[in-house]
Design an enzyme around this catalytic site. Structure first.
Site, PDB file in Angstrom:
ATOM      1  N   CYS A   1      -2.064  -2.674   7.100  1.00 30.68           N
ATOM      2  CA  CYS A   1      -1.481  -2.594   8.453  1.00 30.68           C
ATOM      3  C   CYS A   1      -1.596  -1.162   8.981  1.00 30.68           C
ATOM      4  O   CYS A   1      -1.923  -0.225   8.239  1.00 30.68           O
ATOM      5  CB  CYS A   1      -0.018  -3.043   8.426  1.00 30.68           C
ATOM      6  SG  CYS A   1       1.116  -1.812   7.763  1.00 30.68           S
TER       7      CYS A   1
ATOM      8  N   GLU B   1       0.832  -1.211   0.000  1.00 27.88           N
ATOM      9  CA  GLU B   1       0.000   0.000   0.000  1.00 27.88           C
ATOM     10  C   GLU B   1       0.865   1.259   0.000  1.00 27.88           C
ATOM     11  O   GLU B   1       0.570   2.235  -0.693  1.00 27.88           O
ATOM     12  CB  GLU B   1      -0.904   0.020   1.242  1.00 27.88           C
ATOM     13  CG  GLU B   1      -1.905  -1.122   1.298  1.00 27.88           C
ATOM     14  CD  GLU B   1      -1.379  -2.377   1.992  1.00 27.88           C
ATOM     15  OE1 GLU B   1      -0.154  -2.633   1.917  1.00 27.88           O
ATOM     16  OE2 GLU B   1      -2.185  -3.095   2.582  1.00 27.88           O
TER      17      GLU B   1
HETATM   18  N1  THU Z   1       2.346  -6.340   4.020  1.00 26.16           N
HETATM   19  C1  THU Z   1       1.811  -5.481   3.116  1.00 26.16           C
HETATM   20  O1  THU Z   1       2.309  -5.361   1.983  1.00 26.16           O
HETATM   21  N2  THU Z   1       0.734  -4.754   3.482  1.00 26.16           N
HETATM   22  C2  THU Z   1       0.145  -4.802   4.710  1.00 26.16           C
HETATM   23  O2  THU Z   1      -0.747  -4.022   4.994  1.00 26.16           O
HETATM   24  C3  THU Z   1       0.572  -5.817   5.674  1.00 26.16           C
HETATM   25  C4  THU Z   1       1.824  -6.538   5.352  1.00 26.16           C
HETATM   26  C5  THU Z   1       3.537  -7.099   3.643  1.00 26.16           C
HETATM   27  C6  THU Z   1       4.779  -6.675   4.386  1.00 26.16           C
HETATM   28  C7  THU Z   1       5.612  -7.938   4.316  1.00 26.16           C
HETATM   29  O3  THU Z   1       6.336  -7.928   3.082  1.00 26.16           O
HETATM   30  C8  THU Z   1       4.598  -9.049   4.282  1.00 26.16           C
HETATM   31  O4  THU Z   1       3.357  -8.466   3.923  1.00 26.16           O
HETATM   32  C9  THU Z   1       4.424  -9.784   5.593  1.00 26.16           C
HETATM   33  O5  THU Z   1       4.212  -8.904   6.633  1.00 26.16           O
END
Ligand code: THU
Length: 160
Positions: free
Chosen positions: A112, A75
């Site tokens: 997140c 994001e």
């Molecule tokens: N991740 C995202 O790309 N977006 C989120 O909102 C949560 C987590 C990714 C970060 C990391 O590369 C993987 O997911 C595991 O946390």
């Protein structure tokens, strides 16, 4: 003492087909963007697609790093790219799809906390709500009409 209750409203769709064509298209761009994820450490692929008011669609995917905290979520990759490429455009909608390489991800995966804060910055800057749609690899899709619904008590610049 006064107790404060915070409520939020989300829409839950049983599958992507329940949503209008333009959202299906945006989510498909997010699903495709998952293929560009670089996730050798988590094996978790996330794709994001942002529709701008100039009709451009900006995509992003998570990019990991051997120094784990140096990686970035899908994001924020997308939103910073959108801000960098089209600094005057408004962000209308963002679609997010996440998929684990270890199991079928059927539950909707919300952005997140750090990504919510990053999206909130642009929503406040442009004084226009950003619609958020998120899902797993398949199954239910959750819609939030505004980032604000996902981040009560946002930290914002008026306090600085
Ligand atoms: N991740 C995202 O790309 N977006 C989120 O909102 C949560 C987590 C990714 C970060 C990391 O590369 C993987 O997911 C595991 O946390």
């Amino acid at each position: 003492m006064k107790e404060v209750k915070i409520e939020t409203v989300l829409e839950v769709y049983s599958n992507l087909q329940e949503l209008p064509d333009d959202i299906q298209k945006l989510m498909q761009a997010a699903i495709n963007a998952r293929n560009n994820a670089y996730s050798p450490y988590s094996n978790f692929n996330v794709g994001a697609a942002i529709l701008l008011d100039n009709n451009e669609t900006i995509i992003g995917s998570n990019q990991e790093n051997a120094s784990y905290p140096s990686g970035l979520c899908a994001e924020r990759t997308a939103i910073y790219y959108a801000g960098a490429k089209f600094s005057n455009a408004k962000m209308l909608k963002i679609a997010i799809s996440a998929s684990s390489q270890n199991q079928l991800t059927t539950q909707p995966i919300p952005p997140c906390g750090a990504c919510r804060q990053a999206i909130a910055e642009y929503e406040i800057k442009q004084s226009l709500p950003i619609e958020i749609y998120f899902m797993g690899a398949e199954g239910k899709v959750v819609k939030s009409k505004s980032l604000a619904n996902l981040l009560p008590l946002v930290f914002e610049s008026s306090v600085l």
